[in-house]
Design an enzyme around this catalytic site. Structure first.
Site, PDB file in Angstrom:
ATOM      1  N   ARG A   1      10.003  15.221   7.748  1.00  0.00           N
ATOM      2  CA  ARG A   1       9.881  13.929   8.440  1.00  0.00           C
ATOM      3  C   ARG A   1      10.406  12.795   7.538  1.00  0.00           C
ATOM      4  NH1 ARG A   1       6.872   8.989   7.060  1.00  0.00           N
ATOM      5  NH2 ARG A   1       6.519   7.891   9.004  1.00  0.00           N
ATOM      6  N   VAL A   2      11.177  11.898   8.128  1.00  0.00           N
ATOM      7  CA  VAL A   2      11.664  10.733   7.386  1.00  0.00           C
ATOM      8  C   VAL A   2      11.111   9.489   8.062  1.00  0.00           C
ATOM      9  CG1 VAL A   2      13.687   9.473   6.563  1.00  0.00           C
ATOM     10  CG2 VAL A   2      13.805  11.954   6.831  1.00  0.00           C
ATOM     11  N   GLY A   3      10.522   8.611   7.290  1.00  0.00           N
ATOM     12  CA  GLY A   3       9.968   7.379   7.853  1.00  0.00           C
ATOM     13  C   GLY A   3      10.956   6.238   7.760  1.00  0.00           C
ATOM     14  N   ASP A   4      10.424   5.042   7.637  1.00  0.00           N
ATOM     15  CA  ASP A   4      11.260   3.840   7.568  1.00  0.00           C
ATOM     16  C   ASP A   4      11.730   3.509   6.162  1.00  0.00           C
ATOM     17  OD1 ASP A   4       8.368   3.405   7.127  1.00  0.00           O
ATOM     18  OD2 ASP A   4       9.008   1.385   6.586  1.00  0.00           O
TER      19      ASP A   4
ATOM     20  N   GLY B   1       5.844   4.321  10.003  1.00  0.00           N
ATOM     21  CA  GLY B   1       7.292   4.313   9.786  1.00  0.00           C
ATOM     22  C   GLY B   1       8.123   4.467  11.044  1.00  0.00           C
TER      23      GLY B   1
ATOM     24  N   THR C   1       1.377   3.286   0.415  1.00  0.00           N
ATOM     25  CA  THR C   1       2.787   3.208   0.033  1.00  0.00           C
ATOM     26  C   THR C   1       2.969   1.978  -0.841  1.00  0.00           C
ATOM     27  OG1 THR C   1       3.647   4.266   1.994  1.00  0.00           O
ATOM     28  CG2 THR C   1       5.018   2.547   1.087  1.00  0.00           C
TER      29      THR C   1
ATOM     30  N   THR D   1       5.521  -1.914   5.276  1.00  0.00           N
ATOM     31  CA  THR D   1       4.640  -0.759   5.155  1.00  0.00           C
ATOM     32  C   THR D   1       3.932  -0.572   6.494  1.00  0.00           C
ATOM     33  OG1 THR D   1       2.618   0.090   4.102  1.00  0.00           O
ATOM     34  CG2 THR D   1       2.892  -2.276   4.078  1.00  0.00           C
ATOM     35  N   GLY D   2       3.502   0.661   6.767  1.00  0.00           N
ATOM     36  CA  GLY D   2       2.843   0.925   8.035  1.00  0.00           C
ATOM     37  C   GLY D   2       3.429   2.153   8.688  1.00  0.00           C
TER      38      GLY D   2
HETATM   39  N1  ASP Z   1       5.935   3.304   6.086  1.00  0.00           N
HETATM   40  C1  ASP Z   1       5.588   4.509   5.382  1.00  0.00           C
HETATM   41  C2  ASP Z   1       6.089   5.688   6.167  1.00  0.00           C
HETATM   42  O1  ASP Z   1       5.940   5.695   7.379  1.00  0.00           O
HETATM   43  C3  ASP Z   1       4.135   4.672   5.144  1.00  0.00           C
HETATM   44  C4  ASP Z   1       3.393   3.448   4.694  1.00  0.00           C
HETATM   45  O2  ASP Z   1       3.946   2.380   4.578  1.00  0.00           O
HETATM   46  O3  ASP Z   1       2.201   3.563   4.435  1.00  0.00           O
HETATM   47  O4  ASP Z   1       6.582   6.622   5.582  1.00  0.00           O
END
Ligand code: ASP
Length: 287
Positions: free
Chosen positions: A198-201, A223, A171, A220-221
């Site tokens: 799906r919705v992340g952060d 979500g 990301t 990042t990470g």
């Molecule tokens: N945080 C992002 C998500 O969960 C993915 C990522 O940061 O790699 O959509």
């Protein structure tokens, strides 16, 4: 000062190569006097580079589709697109949500329609790399549990299907400070494996992005974990209480083994911290 990240969980052996790309993108992306313009320009560069999981090169969902999330924030204003499809640069649409819509978030077909109304053309962001990632995770998901990664195992607990896809890192995000003004931007194809919808952060205010008068923060990470902890707002709220790097370390460490990375700028410092491998780049300009 413009600071970029290329996602936590990148291939360690490619880190140097990705860092040097990000340094270049930070320099190219910092031509304007506006911090918002600069974070957006830098994110466009990363979206157009298929080494990163954003725009072209975004990972596929379990049904093979690509839905992307992106957001921009400046103090007091926000724009994001959620699960947008078939556009080249989601970050540009997110900025248009901020500047040209009465809303702060637009999702799925509404976001696509908004983009088309503004002249964004139909674009297929899929790549061979995304397809082979899909194949790999499909194989992992179909296999017995031994040796599969923890996020795939977690996913299998809830979704019993033979149709899956992978993604999970790379990301992109950017924070900027220019003459005491701040901006933040983030763009992603999502984490993995993930269901359609799906919705992340990343597109959620305070979760994967926050920017206010004290500074800007992008995460990042994983979500789901980032969002449950409103990580970027929580990090932002601590700005000024101790050195920025310490704040980021404290926040990332609080997640234990869960993959997390943060970048941030405040009025006189910038910092990044992660518990996986995260590419970063800066323009090295102290503004
Ligand atoms: N945080 C992002 C998500 O969960 C993915 C990522 O940061 O790699 O959509």
């Amino acid at each position: 000062m413009l600071l970029l990240h290329g996602g936590v969980g990148s291939d360690k052996s490619k880190l140097e190569y990705l860092n040097s790309k990000l340094n270049d993108y930070a320099k190219v992306g910092s031509a304007s006097a506006s911090p918002l313009e600069n974070v957006v320009n830098a994110v466009v560069k990363m979206e157009d580079d298929e080494d990163f999981n954003a725009g072209t090169g975004s990972v596929m969902r379990i049904d093979g589709s690509i839905q992307m999330d992106a957001a921009v924030m400046i103090p007091g204003d926000f724009g994001s697109v959620i699960a947008i499809e078939r556009v080249k640069n989601p970050i540009l649409v997110a900025r248009d949500v901020l500047e040209k819509s009465p809303h702060i978030m637009l999702a799925s077909d509404g976001a696509v329609k908004f983009a088309r109304t503004l002249g964004y053309e139909e674009y297929d962001p899929s790549t061979g790399k995304a397809r082979s990632r899909l194949e790999k995770v499909l194989a992992e998901l179909r296999s017995e549990n031994a040796g599969i990664s923890s996020n795939v195992a977690h996913f299998k607990k809830f979704v019993n299907s033979t149709q899956f896809v992978e993604g999970s890192c790379d990301t992109v995000g950017a924070v900027a400070r220019m003459d005491g003004k701040f901006a933040a931007a983030v763009s992603t194809g999502g984490s993995s494996p993930m269901m359609r919808g799906r919705v992340g952060d990343s597109p959620v205010l305070g979760a994967g992005i926050y920017c206010g008068p004290k500074g800007a923060v992008v995460a990042t990470g994983i979500g789901e974990e980032i969002a449950k902890n409103i990580l970027c707002y929580r990090t932002y709220a601590k700005i000024g209480s101790k050195p920025l790097k310490e704040i980021l370390k404290e926040e990332v460490d609080s997640f234990g083994q869960t993959l997390i990375g943060l970048i941030a700028v405040d009025k006189d410092d910038y910092a990044h911290y992660d518990n996986g491998s995260m590419a970063v780049g800066t323009n090295n300009l102290e503004q």
